[in-house]
Design a protein around this motif. Structure first.
Motif, PDB file in Angstrom:
ATOM      1  N   ARG A  36       0.801  -1.228   0.000  1.00 25.97           N
ATOM      2  CA  ARG A  36       0.000   0.000   0.000  1.00 25.97           C
ATOM      3  C   ARG A  36       0.834   1.279   0.000  1.00 25.97           C
ATOM      4  O   ARG A  36       0.336   2.359  -0.290  1.00 25.97           O
ATOM      5  CB  ARG A  36      -0.907   0.032   1.247  1.00 25.97           C
ATOM      6  N   ARG A  37       2.117   1.151   0.379  1.00 29.77           N
ATOM      7  CA  ARG A  37       2.906   2.362   0.644  1.00 29.77           C
ATOM      8  C   ARG A  37       3.684   2.882  -0.558  1.00 29.77           C
ATOM      9  O   ARG A  37       3.856   4.082  -0.720  1.00 29.77           O
ATOM     10  CB  ARG A  37       3.897   2.080   1.778  1.00 29.77           C
ATOM     11  N   SER A  39       8.661   3.172  13.356  1.00 30.86           N
ATOM     12  CA  SER A  39       8.155   3.967  14.467  1.00 30.86           C
ATOM     13  C   SER A  39       9.298   4.716  15.144  1.00 30.86           C
ATOM     14  O   SER A  39      10.455   4.310  15.044  1.00 30.86           O
ATOM     15  CB  SER A  39       7.461   3.051  15.477  1.00 30.86           C
ATOM     16  N   PRO A  40       8.962   5.812  15.843  1.00 28.27           N
ATOM     17  CA  PRO A  40      10.005   6.652  16.455  1.00 28.27           C
ATOM     18  C   PRO A  40      11.018   5.870  17.294  1.00 28.27           C
ATOM     19  O   PRO A  40      12.215   6.143  17.236  1.00 28.27           O
ATOM     20  CB  PRO A  40       9.189   7.630  17.304  1.00 28.27           C
ATOM     21  N   TRP A  41      10.532   4.889  18.100  1.00 29.15           N
ATOM     22  CA  TRP A  41      11.475   4.153  18.945  1.00 29.15           C
ATOM     23  C   TRP A  41      12.427   3.276  18.120  1.00 29.15           C
ATOM     24  O   TRP A  41      13.485   2.903  18.592  1.00 29.15           O
ATOM     25  CB  TRP A  41      10.726   3.295  19.973  1.00 29.15           C
ATOM     26  N   LEU A  85       3.446   6.850  -3.649  1.00 30.01           N
ATOM     27  CA  LEU A  85       4.323   6.809  -2.478  1.00 30.01           C
ATOM     28  C   LEU A  85       3.497   7.387  -1.340  1.00 30.01           C
ATOM     29  O   LEU A  85       3.159   8.570  -1.357  1.00 30.01           O
ATOM     30  CB  LEU A  85       5.564   7.676  -2.737  1.00 30.01           C
ATOM     31  N   ASN A  86       3.117   6.552  -0.363  1.00 26.30           N
ATOM     32  CA  ASN A  86       2.249   7.005   0.726  1.00 26.30           C
ATOM     33  C   ASN A  86       2.944   6.850   2.072  1.00 26.30           C
ATOM     34  O   ASN A  86       3.297   5.743   2.458  1.00 26.30           O
ATOM     35  CB  ASN A  86       0.959   6.169   0.751  1.00 26.30           C
ATOM     36  N   GLU A  87       3.082   7.948   2.768  1.00 26.00           N
ATOM     37  CA  GLU A  87       3.618   7.875   4.132  1.00 26.00           C
ATOM     38  C   GLU A  87       2.669   7.054   5.014  1.00 26.00           C
ATOM     39  O   GLU A  87       1.466   7.010   4.749  1.00 26.00           O
ATOM     40  CB  GLU A  87       3.785   9.283   4.710  1.00 26.00           C
ATOM     41  N   PRO A  88       3.211   6.410   6.061  1.00 28.33           N
ATOM     42  CA  PRO A  88       2.332   5.673   6.982  1.00 28.33           C
ATOM     43  C   PRO A  88       1.312   6.609   7.636  1.00 28.33           C
ATOM     44  O   PRO A  88       1.574   7.803   7.787  1.00 28.33           O
ATOM     45  CB  PRO A  88       3.291   5.130   8.040  1.00 28.33           C
ATOM     46  N   ASP A  89       0.160   6.034   7.994  1.00 30.36           N
ATOM     47  CA  ASP A  89      -0.888   6.828   8.664  1.00 30.36           C
ATOM     48  C   ASP A  89      -0.402   7.250  10.049  1.00 30.36           C
ATOM     49  O   ASP A  89       0.306   6.522  10.717  1.00 30.36           O
ATOM     50  CB  ASP A  89      -2.156   5.982   8.819  1.00 30.36           C
ATOM     51  N   LEU A 109       8.247  12.289  15.823  1.00 34.53           N
ATOM     52  CA  LEU A 109       7.149  11.847  16.697  1.00 34.53           C
ATOM     53  C   LEU A 109       6.134  10.955  15.965  1.00 34.53           C
ATOM     54  O   LEU A 109       5.167  10.503  16.571  1.00 34.53           O
ATOM     55  CB  LEU A 109       6.428  13.054  17.307  1.00 34.53           C
ATOM     56  N   SER A 110       6.362  10.711  14.671  1.00 37.12           N
ATOM     57  CA  SER A 110       5.387   9.950  13.880  1.00 37.12           C
ATOM     58  C   SER A 110       6.025   8.739  13.210  1.00 37.12           C
ATOM     59  O   SER A 110       7.243   8.692  13.032  1.00 37.12           O
ATOM     60  CB  SER A 110       4.804  10.835  12.772  1.00 37.12           C
ATOM     61  N   ARG A 111       5.173   7.780  12.831  1.00 42.53           N
ATOM     62  CA  ARG A 111       5.645   6.720  11.957  1.00 42.53           C
ATOM     63  C   ARG A 111       6.040   7.352  10.631  1.00 42.53           C
ATOM     64  O   ARG A 111       5.431   8.332  10.188  1.00 42.53           O
ATOM     65  CB  ARG A 111       4.545   5.690  11.750  1.00 42.53           C
ATOM     66  N   THR A 112       7.035   6.782   9.981  1.00 41.56           N
ATOM     67  CA  THR A 112       7.594   7.452   8.809  1.00 41.56           C
ATOM     68  C   THR A 112       8.286   6.455   7.890  1.00 41.56           C
ATOM     69  O   THR A 112       8.642   5.348   8.322  1.00 41.56           O
ATOM     70  CB  THR A 112       8.629   8.512   9.278  1.00 41.56           C
ATOM     71  N   SER A 113       8.455   6.834   6.648  1.00 40.15           N
ATOM     72  CA  SER A 113       9.383   6.126   5.774  1.00 40.15           C
ATOM     73  C   SER A 113      10.784   6.661   6.051  1.00 40.15           C
ATOM     74  O   SER A 113      10.939   7.749   6.602  1.00 40.15           O
ATOM     75  CB  SER A 113       9.017   6.356   4.309  1.00 40.15           C
TER      76      SER A 113
END
Lengths: 276, 276
Positions: free
Chosen positions: B169-170, B213-215, B272-276, B242-246
């Motif tokens: 999907r991404r 994810s950030p961590w 190309l879709n960034e994570p929600d 602070l967000s989920r990201t590629s």
């Protein structure tokens, strides 16, 4: 050879391979400073050749009647599997050796009249020797490997290069799409002998490639069989251990499921070409 | 905090992380016998939580004014990067932890008002700590990491999951096809923090993912920057920590080449879709 002679061989090869590993480790301590690429390539070539010469020398000294299938040209290029054949790769995972100084292995498999008898895959930098005498159980160092468990595709870690799921000459890029989508995850370490040993040790569940040479897989196939795994060509047919080949290796149920999937894709018209 | 306080923090965190690593190692000695999957999952959950609780407890004890972004819910879920933020993943590479008992890491990154200040990525089983205080150089254990060298795509080892080059999907499965075809090889180890540390250490040349994810990336980004590398979202824009990201991470020239390639593909209509 009789069982006692195989036990002697196992002890000898373990000694040789540890000595060769030590040489490889030492070769990395200084040249890590090297930045020029051609020097890097020279280092690899030199160490590949040096280690192969060392191991071929030992084999010829102790087993003058045996034949050797090896990467760097110091072996015999036999055209039959009669007698005792050694499959030898002095450094499997050359790019890793140069770039990472890890994830490379010395791989030695010994076959008698076409049957795998002894296997040694030594991951040098972590000092991890995967080994077996056929019928005596397979080991990671001193720990005996368990028989492979049944794993569903959905729970499987599958090791394959991105090459085989993108456009290439050997396999239609879509043949494995469904398997990759369904599986738990994919891995790629860049050393076929370590990857086959990982299947045998249950660290990954399946290994797939469309192109491997006898010295890359000779030892690995013996380990796979010893833990109850199955290794065939991608189409499920038998591997010719004297030729370049595709390989699908896994526990029996997972192997069957992936091989049948590939079979259906090929039956539907997708291409699958063994290496020349 | 002043420089002396950062040096104290570095020493403290190194101690905590080694103690946590020891606990993880010990947790593997018995439960390796477990074969039931639900027990395996329980083990992971328990160890994830136990290690996170231990580390969150230490941070709260020594740094009560700081905030924590963590995976298992014992942190603070802050909504701003003001002040000092800790990004904590107690076990990065959970599947590896369960299946392989290797290739997993404890990852801790510390940011001050949005700037990376201290990073710790501990590959537990090989006792390899990638770490840095921003501006003081990055290290693999006691060995200082060199600045990243310029690498052409053709010579590059690129780390990415097969997921991102098959239907998903991404990102359109064909966006990276040309890069994968041209590069020297692909790798996939299944632990983002280790993979980011490997880019920083020059063991691989680029790392790509569409979802982190950030961590997972907090510490890795600091290491990448410290050795002169670049990390952005897949489209080349800045990462929101602070967000989920590629993430696309590499040395500057290689990063630019891959990012520009992706840009051209997107301009040509591929998604190309960034994570929600």
């Amino acid at each position: 050879m009789n069982q006692k002679e195989w036990l002697v061989l196992e002890k000898r090869v373990t000694g040789w391979i540890k000595e060769a590993g030590e040489r490889l480790k030492q070769s990395l301590s200084a040249p890590l400073e090297v930045s020029c690429k051609s020097a890097h390539n020279d280092l690899v070539t030199n160490m590949d050749k040096e280690i192969e010469k060392f191991l071929v020398g030992k084999i010829k000294e102790y087993y003058p009647g045996h034949k050797i299938v090896s990467e760097e040209g110091f072996g015999d290029a036999p055209d039959s599997t009669d007698g005792i054949l050694w499959y030898l790769d002095p450094i499997d995972g050359t790019i890793n050796f140069v770039m990472q100084q890890r994830f490379f292995a010395i791989s030695i498999g010994v076959y008698e009249n076409g049957s795998g008898r002894a296997a040694f895959i030594y991951d040098v930098m972590v000092d991890e020797l995967f080994h077996c005498l056929a019928g005596n159980g397979a080991y990671r160092n001193d720990v005996r490997l368990a028989p492979l468990k049944k794993v569903e595709v959905e729970d499987a870690l599958i090791d394959l290069s991105a090459t085989w799921i993108k456009p290439n000459r050997r396999i239609d890029q879509d043949v494995l799409t469904e398997i990759v989508r369904r599986c738990s995850g994919t891995r790629a370490y860049g050393s076929a002998s370590i990857e086959l040993a990982y299947v045998a040790a249950g660290l990954i569940d399946a290994y797939f490639t469309m192109r491997l040479s006898p010295w890359d897989f000779g030892a690995g196939l013996i380990l796979i069989h010893e833990v109850g795994g199955v290794a065939t060509r991608a189409d499920g047919t038998a591997i010719d251990t004297l030729s370049r080949t595709s390989i699908l290796a896994a526990g029996p149920a997972l192997h069957e499921e992936i091989a049948q999937h590939i079979g259906r894709q090929v039956a539907a018209g997708k291409y699958l070409n063994e290496p020349d």
